[in-house]
Scaffold this motif. Sequence first.
Motif, PDB file in Angstrom:
ATOM      1  N   VAL A 130       7.248 -35.531 -10.795  1.00  0.00           N
ATOM      2  CA  VAL A 130       6.130 -36.397 -10.398  1.00  0.00           C
ATOM      3  C   VAL A 130       5.300 -35.729  -9.296  1.00  0.00           C
ATOM      4  O   VAL A 130       4.062 -35.712  -9.347  1.00  0.00           O
ATOM      5  N   GLY A 131       5.993 -35.135  -8.311  1.00  0.00           N
ATOM      6  CA  GLY A 131       5.268 -34.443  -7.237  1.00  0.00           C
ATOM      7  C   GLY A 131       4.440 -33.291  -7.768  1.00  0.00           C
ATOM      8  O   GLY A 131       3.291 -33.077  -7.347  1.00  0.00           O
ATOM      9  N   MET A 132       5.005 -32.542  -8.714  1.00  0.00           N
ATOM     10  CA  MET A 132       4.286 -31.379  -9.248  1.00  0.00           C
ATOM     11  C   MET A 132       3.063 -31.820 -10.054  1.00  0.00           C
ATOM     12  O   MET A 132       1.996 -31.206  -9.962  1.00  0.00           O
ATOM     13  N   LEU A 133       3.218 -32.878 -10.847  1.00  0.00           N
ATOM     14  CA  LEU A 133       2.049 -33.336 -11.617  1.00  0.00           C
ATOM     15  C   LEU A 133       0.973 -33.867 -10.669  1.00  0.00           C
ATOM     16  O   LEU A 133      -0.211 -33.558 -10.817  1.00  0.00           O
ATOM     17  N   LEU A 134       1.388 -34.631  -9.682  1.00  0.00           N
ATOM     18  CA  LEU A 134       0.409 -35.177  -8.735  1.00  0.00           C
ATOM     19  C   LEU A 134      -0.340 -34.026  -8.049  1.00  0.00           C
ATOM     20  O   LEU A 134      -1.562 -34.102  -7.849  1.00  0.00           O
ATOM     21  N   ALA A 135       0.384 -32.977  -7.710  1.00  0.00           N
ATOM     22  CA  ALA A 135      -0.255 -31.832  -7.048  1.00  0.00           C
ATOM     23  C   ALA A 135      -1.360 -31.257  -7.923  1.00  0.00           C
ATOM     24  O   ALA A 135      -2.469 -30.981  -7.445  1.00  0.00           O
ATOM     25  N   SER A 136      -1.106 -31.100  -9.216  1.00  0.00           N
ATOM     26  CA  SER A 136      -2.157 -30.509 -10.060  1.00  0.00           C
ATOM     27  C   SER A 136      -3.289 -31.499 -10.307  1.00  0.00           C
ATOM     28  O   SER A 136      -4.449 -31.101 -10.416  1.00  0.00           O
ATOM     29  N   GLU A 137      -2.971 -32.799 -10.340  1.00  0.00           N
ATOM     30  CA  GLU A 137      -4.045 -33.789 -10.480  1.00  0.00           C
ATOM     31  C   GLU A 137      -4.962 -33.767  -9.257  1.00  0.00           C
ATOM     32  O   GLU A 137      -6.174 -33.954  -9.366  1.00  0.00           O
ATOM     33  N   LEU A 138      -4.385 -33.546  -8.091  1.00  0.00           N
ATOM     34  CA  LEU A 138      -5.208 -33.486  -6.875  1.00  0.00           C
ATOM     35  C   LEU A 138      -5.994 -32.173  -6.817  1.00  0.00           C
ATOM     36  O   LEU A 138      -7.161 -32.150  -6.438  1.00  0.00           O
ATOM     37  N   ARG A 139      -5.351 -31.100  -7.226  1.00  0.00           N
ATOM     38  CA  ARG A 139      -6.033 -29.792  -7.172  1.00  0.00           C
ATOM     39  C   ARG A 139      -7.188 -29.731  -8.170  1.00  0.00           C
ATOM     40  O   ARG A 139      -8.211 -29.117  -7.898  1.00  0.00           O
TER      41      ARG A 139
ATOM     42  N   LEU B 240       5.350 -39.994 -14.222  1.00  0.00           N
ATOM     43  CA  LEU B 240       4.171 -39.170 -14.542  1.00  0.00           C
ATOM     44  C   LEU B 240       2.926 -40.047 -14.625  1.00  0.00           C
ATOM     45  O   LEU B 240       1.832 -39.660 -14.198  1.00  0.00           O
ATOM     46  N   GLN B 241       3.093 -41.256 -15.145  1.00  0.00           N
ATOM     47  CA  GLN B 241       1.941 -42.160 -15.227  1.00  0.00           C
ATOM     48  C   GLN B 241       1.494 -42.609 -13.835  1.00  0.00           C
ATOM     49  O   GLN B 241       0.304 -42.815 -13.602  1.00  0.00           O
ATOM     50  N   ASP B 242       2.447 -42.751 -12.897  1.00  0.00           N
ATOM     51  CA  ASP B 242       2.050 -43.034 -11.508  1.00  0.00           C
ATOM     52  C   ASP B 242       1.134 -41.917 -11.019  1.00  0.00           C
ATOM     53  O   ASP B 242       0.092 -42.170 -10.394  1.00  0.00           O
ATOM     54  N   ALA B 243       1.548 -40.682 -11.285  1.00  0.00           N
ATOM     55  CA  ALA B 243       0.778 -39.535 -10.783  1.00  0.00           C
ATOM     56  C   ALA B 243      -0.611 -39.483 -11.410  1.00  0.00           C
ATOM     57  O   ALA B 243      -1.606 -39.222 -10.722  1.00  0.00           O
ATOM     58  N   PHE B 244      -0.691 -39.751 -12.714  1.00  0.00           N
ATOM     59  CA  PHE B 244      -2.018 -39.743 -13.367  1.00  0.00           C
ATOM     60  C   PHE B 244      -2.900 -40.846 -12.776  1.00  0.00           C
ATOM     61  O   PHE B 244      -4.110 -40.699 -12.688  1.00  0.00           O
ATOM     62  N   ASN B 245      -2.305 -41.956 -12.395  1.00  0.00           N
ATOM     63  CA  ASN B 245      -3.078 -43.081 -11.865  1.00  0.00           C
ATOM     64  C   ASN B 245      -3.532 -42.814 -10.430  1.00  0.00           C
ATOM     65  O   ASN B 245      -4.670 -43.139 -10.051  1.00  0.00           O
ATOM     66  N   LEU B 246      -2.646 -42.215  -9.638  1.00  0.00           N
ATOM     67  CA  LEU B 246      -2.933 -42.064  -8.200  1.00  0.00           C
ATOM     68  C   LEU B 246      -3.833 -40.869  -7.890  1.00  0.00           C
ATOM     69  O   LEU B 246      -4.663 -40.932  -6.975  1.00  0.00           O
ATOM     70  N   GLY B 247      -3.657 -39.778  -8.631  1.00  0.00           N
ATOM     71  CA  GLY B 247      -4.332 -38.526  -8.278  1.00  0.00           C
ATOM     72  C   GLY B 247      -5.831 -38.679  -8.087  1.00  0.00           C
ATOM     73  O   GLY B 247      -6.384 -38.350  -7.027  1.00  0.00           O
ATOM     74  N   TRP B 248      -6.524 -39.191  -9.088  1.00  0.00           N
ATOM     75  CA  TRP B 248      -7.987 -39.233  -9.007  1.00  0.00           C
ATOM     76  C   TRP B 248      -8.466 -40.255  -7.980  1.00  0.00           C
ATOM     77  O   TRP B 248      -9.534 -40.092  -7.376  1.00  0.00           O
ATOM     78  N   LYS B 249      -7.644 -41.278  -7.728  1.00  0.00           N
ATOM     79  CA  LYS B 249      -8.053 -42.286  -6.741  1.00  0.00           C
ATOM     80  C   LYS B 249      -7.971 -41.711  -5.324  1.00  0.00           C
ATOM     81  O   LYS B 249      -8.871 -41.929  -4.499  1.00  0.00           O
ATOM     82  N   LEU B 250      -6.892 -40.966  -5.051  1.00  0.00           N
ATOM     83  CA  LEU B 250      -6.801 -40.316  -3.748  1.00  0.00           C
ATOM     84  C   LEU B 250      -7.946 -39.321  -3.574  1.00  0.00           C
ATOM     85  O   LEU B 250      -8.563 -39.235  -2.508  1.00  0.00           O
ATOM     86  N   ALA B 251      -8.230 -38.581  -4.650  1.00  0.00           N
ATOM     87  CA  ALA B 251      -9.325 -37.594  -4.586  1.00  0.00           C
ATOM     88  C   ALA B 251     -10.648 -38.304  -4.298  1.00  0.00           C
ATOM     89  O   ALA B 251     -11.460 -37.832  -3.492  1.00  0.00           O
ATOM     90  N   ALA B 252     -10.863 -39.449  -4.918  1.00  0.00           N
ATOM     91  CA  ALA B 252     -12.103 -40.200  -4.708  1.00  0.00           C
ATOM     92  C   ALA B 252     -12.238 -40.592  -3.245  1.00  0.00           C
ATOM     93  O   ALA B 252     -13.305 -40.475  -2.638  1.00  0.00           O
ATOM     94  N   ASP B 253     -11.147 -41.028  -2.665  1.00  0.00           N
ATOM     95  CA  ASP B 253     -11.185 -41.430  -1.261  1.00  0.00           C
ATOM     96  C   ASP B 253     -11.442 -40.221  -0.354  1.00  0.00           C
ATOM     97  O   ASP B 253     -12.268 -40.273   0.555  1.00  0.00           O
ATOM     98  N   ILE B 254     -10.757 -39.145  -0.643  1.00  0.00           N
ATOM     99  CA  ILE B 254     -10.885 -37.956   0.202  1.00  0.00           C
ATOM    100  C   ILE B 254     -12.288 -37.368   0.104  1.00  0.00           C
ATOM    101  O   ILE B 254     -12.848 -36.892   1.098  1.00  0.00           O
TER     102      ILE B 254
END
Length: 505
Positions: free
Chosen positions: A19-28, A301-315
């Motif tokens: 989950v951490g690795m997928l989230l990392a690539s979603e953020l990158r 993995l679905q948590d990561a897909f959901n969170l990644g773009w939202k954190l990016a939007a905020d940042i």
Amino acid sequence: MRDTQDFDFDVLIVGGGPVGMLLASELRIARVDTVVLERLPERTPHSKAFGLHARSLESLDRRGLAERFRDGARSWSNGHFAGLDVWVDFSLLDSAHNYALLSEQTRTERLLEERAQEFGCEIRRGHEVTAVRQDDNGAEVDVTGPDGAYTLRGRYVVGTDGGRSLVRKSAGIGFPGTGGRVTARLADVVLADRENAPMGMERTQRGLLFCVPLDETYHRVATFDFEHGKEAGSELTLEEFTDSLRTIWGDDLGASRPRWLSWFTDSACQAERYREGRVFLAGDAAHTHFPVGGQGVNLGLQDAFNLGWKLAADIHGWAAEGLLDTYDQERQEPARKVLANTRAQIALMNPDPYVTQLRELFQDLMAKDQVNRHIAEMLSGVRVRYDLAGPEHRLLGDFARDLRLKTDEGDETLPEFLHRGTFVLLDLAGIPEVSAVHDEWAAGQEWAGRVRHVVAACEDEPGLAGVLVRPDGYIAWAADTSAPAAEIADGLRTALATWAGTSGR
Ligand SMILES: Cc1cc2nc3c(=O)[nH]c(=O)nc-3n(C[C@H](O)[C@H](O)[C@H](O)COP(=O)(O)OP(=O)(O)OC[C@H]3O[C@@H](n4cnc5c(N)ncnc54)[C@H](O)[C@@H]3O)c2cc1C
């Protein structure tokens, strides 16, 4: 705490499991400066999970990764529910990925780590987080690494640090749940008589036996014991494991040469909330359950897909008010349902003779396609849809299917347009208001590239005027050509502002 706005990274991810690795690539992929802090110096060679289900594969496909996962991996169309004799038939799924993919967790983790590295994510192995603090502007973690202790500050911290999550405890988030009644003892072992070993899940008068070959030499064998628990913190030995085999199965199968021994219970817990200020939880840190049905990695993995773009939007400064809170709102329910179905499976697996009648009844039901499909959809995650605000439409909140699109460039499919992790606005009927609203929205943005405007024809969905697909593949707006033009325009304008934001860098 440093009282400056000086961040070492935008996001600090604690825990480099799948989950951490997928989230990392979603953020990158969204250009967010990210570090993964993983305490293990190397990836563990022992796979807990074996498979990926349809919704994970659909999501990976939307990042152009499905083929990478499929390459050289076997897939199968059947699964089990509570070890019943009637199999769950994944081929009944209305999905381009109507099967389960055999991808051991070590392989899944490797592929996701490689992906995060390709996007330039910094991964620090052998770095254990020992404390987490936060203030109004950011969060800090204390880390012990190979060269000593240090502190990092980020805008956000995400705990993907597994069921015993230090991040969750530090944030004061409760983890209520049930269980601890069934004890699973698991071993990867060599069996004396491979040819005649039991296969799959077998229910006995004392519990359950799970037995599958892993390779030419090893089997994974597990006993599920409803009576004899284990003391927390104690190790499982080969002797205890073979004793357990004799108790549950009546014979120890000549098990020897263990390369992995592990035990766990049916404890099923869920974090009270997935966010506390600048700290988020995802994966097992947010929810744990008995691994029946092979759902844990998939859920995370679905948590990561959901969170990644939202954190990016905020940042990046374009998130609309409340966007980050939709992570908790959307992701609590799918986990609650997974915990519920694993509890139901355990109830059905109980060796109590009364349960045998219930199993027989359940098996009769499972023989019906409609019931079987329901269970297949549940285990594979494809039943998940989000309760999104917006003009009512049958597709709102649903996962966008693999629509076939005809564009000026030729024949394409929807997943291809999501590879870069942007929104996709499908403009399917050439209604001028759809383009006009998009252009009006884009004119006010510093970076309008986050919404990809695709003009296309789509025979799969005749009568659809347009669809706004979020980066995680879920539909944030849809309208039919039969709707009044002003209504179409208003709905799209609101959806763009709600989900894709109004300004930002
Ligand atoms: C026997 C078994 C079989 C399973 N089978 C399946 C299956 O078939 N399909 C499925 O989908 N799921 C299955 N699961 C569940 C699945 O393994 C988990 O859901 C999954 O590992 C969760 O991934 P994660 O990334 O959230 O957490 P984890 O995989 O637990 O990763 C957490 C990471 O955080 C690191 N970490 C922890 N604390 C710190 C810290 N303080 N600092 C730095 N790093 C830290 C850990 O070292 C670890 O690498 C199974 C589980 C078990 C036990």
